[in-house]
Design an enzyme around this catalytic site. Structure first.
Site, mmCIF file in Angstrom:
data_model
loop_
_atom_site.group_PDB
_atom_site.id
_atom_site.type_symbol
_atom_site.label_atom_id
_atom_site.label_comp_id
_atom_site.label_asym_id
_atom_site.label_seq_id
_atom_site.Cartn_x
_atom_site.Cartn_y
_atom_site.Cartn_z
ATOM 1 N N ARG A 93 27.794 44.937 18.652
ATOM 2 C CA ARG A 93 26.632 45.783 18.923
ATOM 3 C C ARG A 93 25.335 44.999 18.721
ATOM 4 O O ARG A 93 24.653 44.659 19.672
ATOM 5 C CB ARG A 93 26.672 47.027 18.006
ATOM 6 C CG ARG A 93 25.730 48.157 18.443
ATOM 7 C CD ARG A 93 24.307 48.006 17.947
ATOM 8 N NE ARG A 93 24.192 47.933 16.495
ATOM 9 C CZ ARG A 93 23.058 47.624 15.875
ATOM 10 N NH1 ARG A 93 21.962 47.342 16.563
ATOM 11 N NH2 ARG A 93 23.020 47.554 14.551
ATOM 12 N N ASP A 94 25.009 44.660 17.505
ATOM 13 C CA ASP A 94 23.767 43.959 17.215
ATOM 14 C C ASP A 94 23.773 42.554 17.800
ATOM 15 O O ASP A 94 22.738 42.052 18.248
ATOM 16 C CB ASP A 94 23.578 43.910 15.700
ATOM 17 C CG ASP A 94 22.213 43.416 15.285
ATOM 18 O OD1 ASP A 94 21.267 43.511 16.092
ATOM 19 O OD2 ASP A 94 22.074 42.941 14.145
ATOM 20 N N HIS A 145 21.856 43.153 4.985
ATOM 21 C CA HIS A 145 21.873 42.660 6.364
ATOM 22 C C HIS A 145 20.793 41.584 6.473
ATOM 23 O O HIS A 145 19.623 41.879 6.668
ATOM 24 C CB HIS A 145 21.585 43.828 7.312
ATOM 25 C CG HIS A 145 21.689 43.489 8.761
ATOM 26 N ND1 HIS A 145 22.602 44.085 9.595
ATOM 27 C CD2 HIS A 145 20.967 42.643 9.535
ATOM 28 C CE1 HIS A 145 22.453 43.616 10.822
ATOM 29 N NE2 HIS A 145 21.458 42.739 10.816
ATOM 30 N N CYS A 180 16.564 40.268 16.972
ATOM 31 C CA CYS A 180 15.882 41.553 17.031
ATOM 32 C C CYS A 180 14.889 41.531 18.175
ATOM 33 O O CYS A 180 13.974 40.699 18.180
ATOM 34 C CB CYS A 180 15.151 41.852 15.715
ATOM 35 S SG CYS A 180 14.227 43.401 15.783
ATOM 36 N N ASN A 192 21.627 36.767 13.278
ATOM 37 C CA ASN A 192 22.211 37.331 12.073
ATOM 38 C C ASN A 192 22.963 36.260 11.293
ATOM 39 O O ASN A 192 23.326 35.202 11.824
ATOM 40 C CB ASN A 192 23.209 38.428 12.456
ATOM 41 C CG ASN A 192 22.551 39.639 13.043
ATOM 42 O OD1 ASN A 192 21.738 40.286 12.420
ATOM 43 N ND2 ASN A 192 22.912 39.973 14.284
#
Length: 316
Positions: free
Chosen positions: A26-27, A218, A251, A260
């Site tokens: 997802r991210d 996170h 992001c 990440n």
């Protein structure tokens, strides 16, 4: 190092086991310019589960206009039926929740901000307005027996506002927990946190009544601090850590944010510390090499780069 694994030397006062909340599908993929075929996404998630990851954030039920990469959520979720792994999804509002519930989703997440600037950029609402928007979503999810995670971005710094006061983060965290979130993920969205800052925030949250069994972390690796910050969180008692296979993701609303924390880099550190994860590092590395080939570029994960020439699990 023996067969691609670190020497296990436990450190004192660390948890025996850590649950990795894998966000790559997802991210990690949401900002990719190339639309990844839904069959590849399903295979990616299945391979991650086969590598031992038991919590894999599968997709988002945001409007396709905003995140075209995840417009195939309704096609993807039925392809994952029968998997033993937990498959949470992100929902932005009540409509997103309705779409997710129609497919039998059992875990959701909402995505909030600790700062006004990012709330406006990401949600077109103030912080308090976004909490008010999430409240009925969380209530309906809880009524349906669905577990709810709250993401809180910009907990350590904001590209528009700079340093974010700890008291401000605590206030918004408390608001998310008060509307019924089961768990809160603290996001270092632009990667500016350092270990002392992490420890102070966790201490302040504990004093407010939000303890580590309800928290995840996170971290982004913009300044190379993600693993150091993770270790600080572990020393404070956190046992849930978000990461992305191969270090995918960033992001879209924070242009200084790099990827990440890579799941492989996290697993290497945890295994070296003697902390159980249930993850097969060789299979995970092979999965990220496979996904990188689909994306047409090498993985940014240092551990993937170090092991990809030696692992026997590579599949093309």
């Amino acid at each position: 190092m023996i067969e691609g694994l670190p020497m296990r030397v436990p450190a004192p006062d660390l948890p025996a086991r850590v649950r990795i909340h894998e966000v790559g599908p997802r991210d990690g993929l949401q900002n990719e310019a190339m639309v990844v075929p839904v069959e590849v996404k399903a295979d990616f998630i299945k391979r991650l589960a086969e590598a031992g990851l038991d919590t894999i954030e599968a997709t988002s039920f945001v409007h396709p206009k905003w995140v075209p990469q995840l417009a195939d959520a309704e096609r993807l979720m039925p392809m994952l039926e029968g998997m033993a792994a937990r498959l949470p999804v992100l929902v932005p509002n009540e409509r997103g929740l309705e779409r997710a519930l129609a497919l039998g989703v059992r875990e959701i997440a909402v995505f909030g901000s600790a700062t006004e600037s990012f709330a406006k950029a990401n949600l077109n609402r103030s912080v308090d307005e976004s909490i008010a928007m999430f409240a009925p979503v969380v209530a309906k999810a809880r009524d349906a027996g669905v577990r709810v995670r709250g993401y809180l971005s910009m907990c350590f710094g904001d590209p528009w506002e700079g340093a974010v006061p700890i008291a401000q983060v605590v206030r918004v965290s408390r608001s998310l927990m008060d509307i019924g979130c089961d768990e809160l993920s603290l996001g270092d969205t632009i990667g500016v946190a350092t270990p002392g800052h992490v420890f102070e925030l966790l201490s302040a949250l504990g004093e407010s009544g939000i303890h580590t069994d309800h928290l995840g972390v996170h971290f982004h690796d913009t300044y190379g601090q993600a693993l150091a910050n993770t270790l600080a969180a572990l020393q404070h008692g956190v046992t849930t850590v978000d990461s992305s296979a191969g270090g995918l993701g960033g992001c879209p609303y924070a242009k200084s944010a790099t990827g990440n924390l890579a799941t492989e880099d996290l697993v290497w550190m945890l295994h070296g510390l003697g902390i159980e994860t249930g993850v097969d590092l060789g299979r995970l590395t092979a999965t990220s090499v496979w996904m990188a080939a689909h994306l047409g570029r090498p993985s940014p994960s240092r551990t993937v780069r170090a092991l990809s020439g030696t692992t026997s699990h590579q599949e093309q």
